[in-house]
Scaffold this active site. Structure first.
Site, PDB file in Angstrom:
ATOM      1  N   LYS A  12      33.395  42.518  33.818  1.00 55.75           N
ATOM      2  CA  LYS A  12      33.754  42.161  32.410  1.00 55.75           C
ATOM      3  C   LYS A  12      32.557  41.957  31.528  1.00 55.75           C
ATOM      4  O   LYS A  12      31.548  41.642  32.161  1.00 55.75           O
ATOM      5  CB  LYS A  12      34.670  41.019  32.335  1.00 55.75           C
ATOM      6  CG  LYS A  12      36.160  41.246  32.916  1.00 55.75           C
ATOM      7  CD  LYS A  12      37.110  40.084  32.673  1.00 55.75           C
ATOM      8  CE  LYS A  12      38.525  40.270  33.249  1.00 55.75           C
ATOM      9  NZ  LYS A  12      39.232  39.082  33.035  1.00 55.75           N
ATOM     10  N   ASN A 115      35.948  35.374  33.158  1.00 50.81           N
ATOM     11  CA  ASN A 115      35.862  35.029  34.587  1.00 50.81           C
ATOM     12  C   ASN A 115      35.533  36.295  35.407  1.00 50.81           C
ATOM     13  O   ASN A 115      35.686  36.602  36.361  1.00 50.81           O
ATOM     14  CB  ASN A 115      37.234  34.807  34.799  1.00 50.81           C
ATOM     15  CG  ASN A 115      38.545  35.951  34.792  1.00 50.81           C
ATOM     16  OD1 ASN A 115      38.086  36.952  34.134  1.00 50.81           O
ATOM     17  ND2 ASN A 115      39.481  35.751  35.056  1.00 50.81           N
ATOM     18  N   HIS A 118      37.991  41.542  36.748  1.00 54.27           N
ATOM     19  CA  HIS A 118      39.222  42.109  36.981  1.00 54.27           C
ATOM     20  C   HIS A 118      39.471  42.867  37.999  1.00 54.27           C
ATOM     21  O   HIS A 118      38.857  43.888  38.515  1.00 54.27           O
ATOM     22  CB  HIS A 118      39.917  42.749  35.691  1.00 54.27           C
ATOM     23  CG  HIS A 118      41.212  43.398  35.666  1.00 54.27           C
ATOM     24  ND1 HIS A 118      42.454  42.571  35.636  1.00 54.27           N
ATOM     25  CD2 HIS A 118      41.722  44.479  36.386  1.00 54.27           C
ATOM     26  CE1 HIS A 118      43.387  43.263  35.899  1.00 54.27           C
ATOM     27  NE2 HIS A 118      42.850  44.658  36.239  1.00 54.27           N
ATOM     28  N   GLU A 129      46.178  51.729  36.795  1.00 58.98           N
ATOM     29  CA  GLU A 129      45.024  51.289  36.252  1.00 58.98           C
ATOM     30  C   GLU A 129      43.845  52.345  36.643  1.00 58.98           C
ATOM     31  O   GLU A 129      43.231  52.527  35.730  1.00 58.98           O
ATOM     32  CB  GLU A 129      44.714  49.867  36.845  1.00 58.98           C
ATOM     33  CG  GLU A 129      45.383  48.914  36.265  1.00 58.98           C
ATOM     34  CD  GLU A 129      45.257  47.403  36.568  1.00 58.98           C
ATOM     35  OE1 GLU A 129      44.075  47.095  37.332  1.00 58.98           O
ATOM     36  OE2 GLU A 129      45.934  46.564  35.974  1.00 58.98           O
TER      37      GLU A 129
END
Ligand code: CMP
Length: 136
Positions: A12, A115, A118, A129
């Site tokens: 991320k 965080n 993913h 995905e």
């Protein structure tokens, strides 16, 4: 018996911004994951909204989508026996505060939003995905 699976992983914006890309990839490789595909991209908020559609009713949905589209991300297809479960183990709990020692989120996560990674939460979502980011 082998149970080879593929899962989608995203490094991320908070982690890419701190140049943690290579360290995180090393953690995957050290656990026996193969990185089959990878690309560094930045997505539009509208694409993040599609990607996180399962969370559309959650109060954090808009912030989450704004965040994922706020800077470059690295999307990867990881392969290993039981890759979906094993990736979730290696990532650690969603909230870095609850993540165990040795996990990516414990080591690098800043907050429940930032965080660092993913990972797909089921085999079905892994297929969805992976197709979302790697259509060919
Ligand atoms: P991720 O695994 O990418 O899936 C959805 C994301 O929503 C999650 O990681 C968190 O970064 C973010 N998020 C923000 N608030 C919450 C919350 N209260 N519960 C779960 N996820 C949250």
């Amino acid at each position: 018996m082998s149970n080879l699976e593929q899962t989608l992983s995203i490094i991320k914006p908070d982690a890419v911004e701190r140049n943690l890309e290579n360290e995180i990839k090393e953690m995957f490789k050290n656990k026996g994951f193969s990185i089959l595909k990878e690309k560094k991209i930045q997505i539009e908020k509208s694409e993040a909204e599609k990607f996180y559609k399962v969370h559309e009713t959650k109060p954090f949905y808009s912030d989450l989508c704004a965040y994922l589209s706020s800077g470059p991300i690295v999307v990867m297809v990881l392969e290993k026996d039981s890759a979906v479960f094993e990736n979730r183990e290696l990532m650690g709990a969603t909230n870095p505060k609850d993540a165990k020692e040795g996990t990516i989120r414990k080591k690098f996560g800043i907050s429940i939003d930032k965080n660092s990674v993913h990972g797909s939460d089921s085999i079905e979502n892994a297929t969805i995905e992976i197709n979302f980011f790697f259509k060919d």
